[in-house]
Design a protein around this motif. Sequence first.
Motif: not given
Length: 235
Positions: A144-159
């Motif tokens: 949905x964010x891709x379609x709406x061109x809306x920025x996302x906030x991510x809480x992420x863990x790398x490799x």
Amino acid sequence: MNKSERLLQLLTLLRARRTAVTARALAERLGVSERTLYRDIQSLTLSGVPIDGEAGVGYRLGRGSFVPPLMFTEDEIEALLLGVRMVQGWGDEDMGSAADSALHKIRSVLPDKMLQEQERQRATFLVPDTQRREKARYSGIIRRAIKDRQTLWLDYRDEQGNPTQREGNPLGLIYWGAAWTLVAWCRLRDDHRMFRLDRILDLKPTGQQFQLESHQTLEAYIRQYDPEFVDRAFL
């Protein structure tokens, strides 16, 4: 492939496009030379199909053109069935339901003989949905964010398991056979970055719209590594 089959496939390719496509791209998709492609375009034009063409730009169907209804071969039906199974096994629930609905619509217009054959082979292609929910986590929100061109906030863990927080402009989802990844334009790094969905701890739309420069798109990212794939995927 004989000429009549090739002309029908060419017509299908043109119908699927709203913008012009080059003769080279069409010829490669059909597996013929550009010279043969030009002759096929001429054959369609002489038969009354309105095709607009411009040197250096490409071809597209003219406005108000009539195209005969779709007809599928048995191999095409098998490919569609396998695609539905893949989406159901590897995608999120909404995409799986949509794929199943699309398949029912296609089956509703199949000739009886082909429908019977398809029914007989329904259990031929099976795609287990092992860890589907974990691998496709957040994919509905991301789509949905891709379609709406809306920025996302991510809480992420790398490799290495290190935590990080990022804001990114979502561009596309890629499935590598083991994991889904989000391709985004990372605002912190000011560059393309990939994030595995199964490593995302939390994800939220920011409500902020974004616009893309030509070098920030998904096509630009993939072209760096595989230009030939871009020509096929974005045809």
